[in-house]
Every structure is written in structure tokens, then in C-alpha cells.
Design a protein around this motif. Sequence first.
Motif, PDB file in Angstrom:
ATOM      1  N   GLU A  47       0.826  -1.208   0.000  1.00  0.00           N
ATOM      2  CA  GLU A  47       0.000   0.000   0.000  1.00  0.00           C
ATOM      3  C   GLU A  47       0.861   1.259   0.000  1.00  0.00           C
ATOM      4  O   GLU A  47       0.544   2.244  -0.683  1.00  0.00           O
ATOM      5  CB  GLU A  47      -0.917   0.001   1.227  1.00  0.00           C
ATOM      6  N   LEU A  48       1.954   1.229   0.725  1.00  0.00           N
ATOM      7  CA  LEU A  48       2.847   2.385   0.783  1.00  0.00           C
ATOM      8  C   LEU A  48       3.497   2.617  -0.577  1.00  0.00           C
ATOM      9  O   LEU A  48       3.575   3.755  -1.055  1.00  0.00           O
ATOM     10  CB  LEU A  48       3.914   2.153   1.853  1.00  0.00           C
ATOM     11  N   ALA A  49       3.965   1.538  -1.209  1.00  0.00           N
ATOM     12  CA  ALA A  49       4.577   1.660  -2.526  1.00  0.00           C
ATOM     13  C   ALA A  49       3.577   2.188  -3.550  1.00  0.00           C
ATOM     14  O   ALA A  49       3.900   3.050  -4.379  1.00  0.00           O
ATOM     15  CB  ALA A  49       5.128   0.309  -2.976  1.00  0.00           C
ATOM     16  N   GLU A  50       2.363   1.678  -3.507  1.00  0.00           N
ATOM     17  CA  GLU A  50       1.340   2.130  -4.452  1.00  0.00           C
ATOM     18  C   GLU A  50       0.973   3.592  -4.236  1.00  0.00           C
ATOM     19  O   GLU A  50       0.649   4.301  -5.194  1.00  0.00           O
ATOM     20  CB  GLU A  50       0.103   1.240  -4.339  1.00  0.00           C
ATOM     21  N   SER A  51       1.027   4.056  -2.989  1.00  0.00           N
ATOM     22  CA  SER A  51       0.725   5.465  -2.722  1.00  0.00           C
ATOM     23  C   SER A  51       1.762   6.380  -3.367  1.00  0.00           C
ATOM     24  O   SER A  51       1.441   7.464  -3.863  1.00  0.00           O
ATOM     25  CB  SER A  51       0.644   5.723  -1.219  1.00  0.00           C
ATOM     26  N   TYR A  52       3.027   5.941  -3.380  1.00  0.00           N
ATOM     27  CA  TYR A  52       4.069   6.714  -4.071  1.00  0.00           C
ATOM     28  C   TYR A  52       3.831   6.696  -5.578  1.00  0.00           C
ATOM     29  O   TYR A  52       3.998   7.714  -6.258  1.00  0.00           O
ATOM     30  CB  TYR A  52       5.452   6.152  -3.755  1.00  0.00           C
ATOM     31  N   ALA A  53       3.459   5.533  -6.113  1.00  0.00           N
ATOM     32  CA  ALA A  53       3.215   5.415  -7.554  1.00  0.00           C
ATOM     33  C   ALA A  53       2.047   6.288  -7.999  1.00  0.00           C
ATOM     34  O   ALA A  53       2.038   6.803  -9.129  1.00  0.00           O
ATOM     35  CB  ALA A  53       2.964   3.955  -7.912  1.00  0.00           C
ATOM     36  N   GLU A  54       1.075   6.470  -7.126  1.00  0.00           N
ATOM     37  CA  GLU A  54      -0.062   7.326  -7.452  1.00  0.00           C
ATOM     38  C   GLU A  54       0.319   8.803  -7.478  1.00  0.00           C
ATOM     39  O   GLU A  54      -0.225   9.585  -8.248  1.00  0.00           O
ATOM     40  CB  GLU A  54      -1.187   7.100  -6.437  1.00  0.00           C
ATOM     41  N   ARG A  55       1.290   9.174  -6.641  1.00  0.00           N
ATOM     42  CA  ARG A  55       1.687  10.589  -6.535  1.00  0.00           C
ATOM     43  C   ARG A  55       2.743  10.998  -7.554  1.00  0.00           C
ATOM     44  O   ARG A  55       2.816  12.161  -7.943  1.00  0.00           O
ATOM     45  CB  ARG A  55       2.212  10.873  -5.125  1.00  0.00           C
ATOM     46  N   TYR A  56       3.562  10.050  -7.987  1.00  0.00           N
ATOM     47  CA  TYR A  56       4.685  10.381  -8.862  1.00  0.00           C
ATOM     48  C   TYR A  56       4.640   9.489 -10.108  1.00  0.00           C
ATOM     49  O   TYR A  56       4.687   8.265  -9.999  1.00  0.00           O
ATOM     50  CB  TYR A  56       6.020  10.176  -8.136  1.00  0.00           C
ATOM     51  N   LEU A  57       4.595  10.123 -11.267  1.00  0.00           N
ATOM     52  CA  LEU A  57       4.480   9.378 -12.510  1.00  0.00           C
ATOM     53  C   LEU A  57       5.708   8.524 -12.799  1.00  0.00           C
ATOM     54  O   LEU A  57       5.626   7.519 -13.502  1.00  0.00           O
ATOM     55  CB  LEU A  57       4.245  10.344 -13.679  1.00  0.00           C
ATOM     56  N   PHE A  58       6.883   8.914 -12.267  1.00  0.00           N
ATOM     57  CA  PHE A  58       8.112   8.174 -12.565  1.00  0.00           C
ATOM     58  C   PHE A  58       8.339   7.013 -11.600  1.00  0.00           C
ATOM     59  O   PHE A  58       9.345   6.309 -11.708  1.00  0.00           O
ATOM     60  CB  PHE A  58       9.327   9.118 -12.566  1.00  0.00           C
ATOM     61  N   ILE A  59       7.421   6.796 -10.669  1.00  0.00           N
ATOM     62  CA  ILE A  59       7.520   5.670  -9.740  1.00  0.00           C
ATOM     63  C   ILE A  59       6.517   4.588 -10.136  1.00  0.00           C
ATOM     64  O   ILE A  59       5.343   4.865 -10.350  1.00  0.00           O
ATOM     65  CB  ILE A  59       7.288   6.116  -8.288  1.00  0.00           C
ATOM     66  N   LYS A  60       7.011   3.361 -10.234  1.00  0.00           N
ATOM     67  CA  LYS A  60       6.163   2.224 -10.566  1.00  0.00           C
ATOM     68  C   LYS A  60       6.209   1.213  -9.423  1.00  0.00           C
ATOM     69  O   LYS A  60       7.251   1.026  -8.793  1.00  0.00           O
ATOM     70  CB  LYS A  60       6.651   1.544 -11.853  1.00  0.00           C
ATOM     71  N   CYS A  61       5.084   0.578  -9.180  1.00  0.00           N
ATOM     72  CA  CYS A  61       5.029  -0.488  -8.178  1.00  0.00           C
ATOM     73  C   CYS A  61       4.622  -1.781  -8.866  1.00  0.00           C
ATOM     74  O   CYS A  61       3.568  -1.854  -9.495  1.00  0.00           O
ATOM     75  CB  CYS A  61       4.045  -0.141  -7.066  1.00  0.00           C
ATOM     76  N   ILE A  62       5.466  -2.782  -8.756  1.00  0.00           N
ATOM     77  CA  ILE A  62       5.191  -4.105  -9.312  1.00  0.00           C
ATOM     78  C   ILE A  62       5.048  -5.075  -8.145  1.00  0.00           C
ATOM     79  O   ILE A  62       5.942  -5.162  -7.297  1.00  0.00           O
ATOM     80  CB  ILE A  62       6.335  -4.567 -10.230  1.00  0.00           C
ATOM     81  N   THR A  63       3.938  -5.792  -8.102  1.00  0.00           N
ATOM     82  CA  THR A  63       3.718  -6.770  -7.029  1.00  0.00           C
ATOM     83  C   THR A  63       3.816  -8.182  -7.592  1.00  0.00           C
ATOM     84  O   THR A  63       3.248  -8.487  -8.643  1.00  0.00           O
ATOM     85  CB  THR A  63       2.350  -6.551  -6.371  1.00  0.00           C
ATOM     86  N   GLN A  64       4.558  -9.026  -6.906  1.00  0.00           N
ATOM     87  CA  GLN A  64       4.717 -10.412  -7.322  1.00  0.00           C
ATOM     88  C   GLN A  64       4.702 -11.317  -6.092  1.00  0.00           C
ATOM     89  O   GLN A  64       4.822 -10.848  -4.964  1.00  0.00           O
ATOM     90  CB  GLN A  64       6.042 -10.600  -8.073  1.00  0.00           C
ATOM     91  N   GLU A  65       4.535 -12.608  -6.326  1.00  0.00           N
ATOM     92  CA  GLU A  65       4.684 -13.565  -5.244  1.00  0.00           C
ATOM     93  C   GLU A  65       6.120 -13.540  -4.756  1.00  0.00           C
ATOM     94  O   GLU A  65       7.039 -13.218  -5.513  1.00  0.00           O
ATOM     95  CB  GLU A  65       4.305 -14.968  -5.719  1.00  0.00           C
ATOM     96  N   ASN A  66       6.311 -13.895  -3.510  1.00  0.00           N
ATOM     97  CA  ASN A  66       7.645 -13.806  -2.918  1.00  0.00           C
ATOM     98  C   ASN A  66       8.650 -14.688  -3.661  1.00  0.00           C
ATOM     99  O   ASN A  66       8.484 -15.891  -3.768  1.00  0.00           O
ATOM    100  CB  ASN A  66       7.596 -14.194  -1.441  1.00  0.00           C
TER     101      ASN A  66
END
Length: 273
Positions: A47-66
Motif C-alpha cells: 500500500e505504501l509503494a502504491e501510494s508513491y506510484a499514485e503521486r509520482y508518474l516516474f515511480i512504478k510499483c510491481i507486485t509479485q509472489e515472494n
Amino acid sequence: MVKLSLIVPAYNVQEYLSRCIDSLINQNIDNYEVIIVNDGSTDNTKELAESYAERYLFIKCITQENKGLSGARNTGIRYAQGKYVMFIDSDDYIKSNSLKKMINVMDKEELDIGVADFCYVDEKNNIYQNDSKPIKCDEVISGRKFLKKSLEVKSPMMVWKSIYKKEFLIKNNLFFLEGYNHEDEHFMPLAYLNASRVKDIQMVFYYYYINQNGISKKPSDFEKNSMDLIRICYLLKEESKNINDDVELKQLLQNYIVFLFLSSVYKGKLITN
């Protein structure tokens, strides 16, 4: 064109992630991206990573299995659009406005790898200088010569000390061993052995957090860490057999392998009385 991709593997680091990402935002460069790879976190890292991605266009959040640190780094490489890539551990951070100089040197010297320096920081934000011997090389040399100099002064083989040309990584199939800890000790010698142009940029830019809960610090993981390092020793031994044109480098690398092997046995308590 994206100039630089900053790859940040993140697993259950809600306590540290903001400090890391804020340091990557605070840079005086254009056309770069931050790729946060959420590696199956079970806390609020995603959730924290996605919040940064929502605020900054140059930040991407990729979620994967561990998949572990290596798997997350490999995912970052595959998604990276930059000419250059760097790896930032999510509990560490970098100096404000430090990346422009590194990129300029990479461009000017047409480097495969640019190597810089780091400091340690503890939980009270005390900063300690890296006390390893400097490599003392301000000219462009081959990766083999740089590896030799690194082994001579026992310079730490840390992936996050450097900036890499992505084309160089892909061309030489330089990815991380998945499922292993101590992947840096395997990756860096291979990277140097394959690099044509390497330079010590001679600047401190990285702050390595002494995290007592890190992968290499947990007593419960000591045996796995040690067994992984022993396997890496055997892989490096096979690589050393291919060095037939430089007896000194071959001997230094073999000495390094012996050191890693003995350290793994001791730290993992694999031999008992």
C-alpha cells in the motif's frame, strides 16, 4: 528515453521504505524511473509503494509472489526502461542530488560499470565511514583489472555500490541467482569478468543501514546462508577455471573463494566439536 532505472526490492519494509524512496525522489536529474518490486509483502509495504506510484508518474510499483531479493531484482531488470540501472535495498537510502554526477561519468566514459562508495548508518542515524581500503583507480580499466584491484584490497562485493549499463547486463545474461542468499558475492565477480570499461567514480553516495533484522543477521538463517555461500563458492570455482590469461587474477579469485568457504563454515557452525 529513460536515462536511469532505480530498482528497489521491497519485502515487509513498511518501517523503512519511505526514507528510501524519498531519497530517490530528492535527485537533480531528469528522465529517470523508480521501480519498487513488492515481493509478496504481508505488511503495508504494498500500500505504501502504491501510494508513491499514485503521486509520482516516474515511480512504478510491481507486485509479485515472494521470490526473494534476487527474484525481485531480476524482475526489476526486466521491467527497467533506463539506459542505466542501479539497485537500492529498501532499508537503505542515497545522498541527495548524488546521481547526476554518476550518470555524467557513465556517459562521458562509456562505462559498463561505474563504482562508487558508501557509509554505514545505524538505528540512531549515526553515520560511519566505510573503512575498507580504497581501490585508488581514477582511470577507465577493464573489469578484470578492476576485479584484481578489488580482490587485492578486499573491497566489499556489494551490488548496490555501482551503476550498470543495462545493455551490458542483458548482453552478458547477468541476472541474480534466485533462491540464494549472498547473491552479491556471485554477481559482482561475474560482472567484472565480463565488463570492458569500469571506473571508480570516487564519491560517497550510498547509506547502508545496519539492520539487525536483515537476511544475513537472523540466527535462524545462518545455516541456509552458509550453505548458499558454499554453493556459490563452487560456482565461482568453475568460473575461475576459465581464467587462463592472468595467473595473478586467477589466484586472487581462488583465494577469495577459499575465504568465503571458510567464513561460511564458521558462521554457519557447520562443524562441531
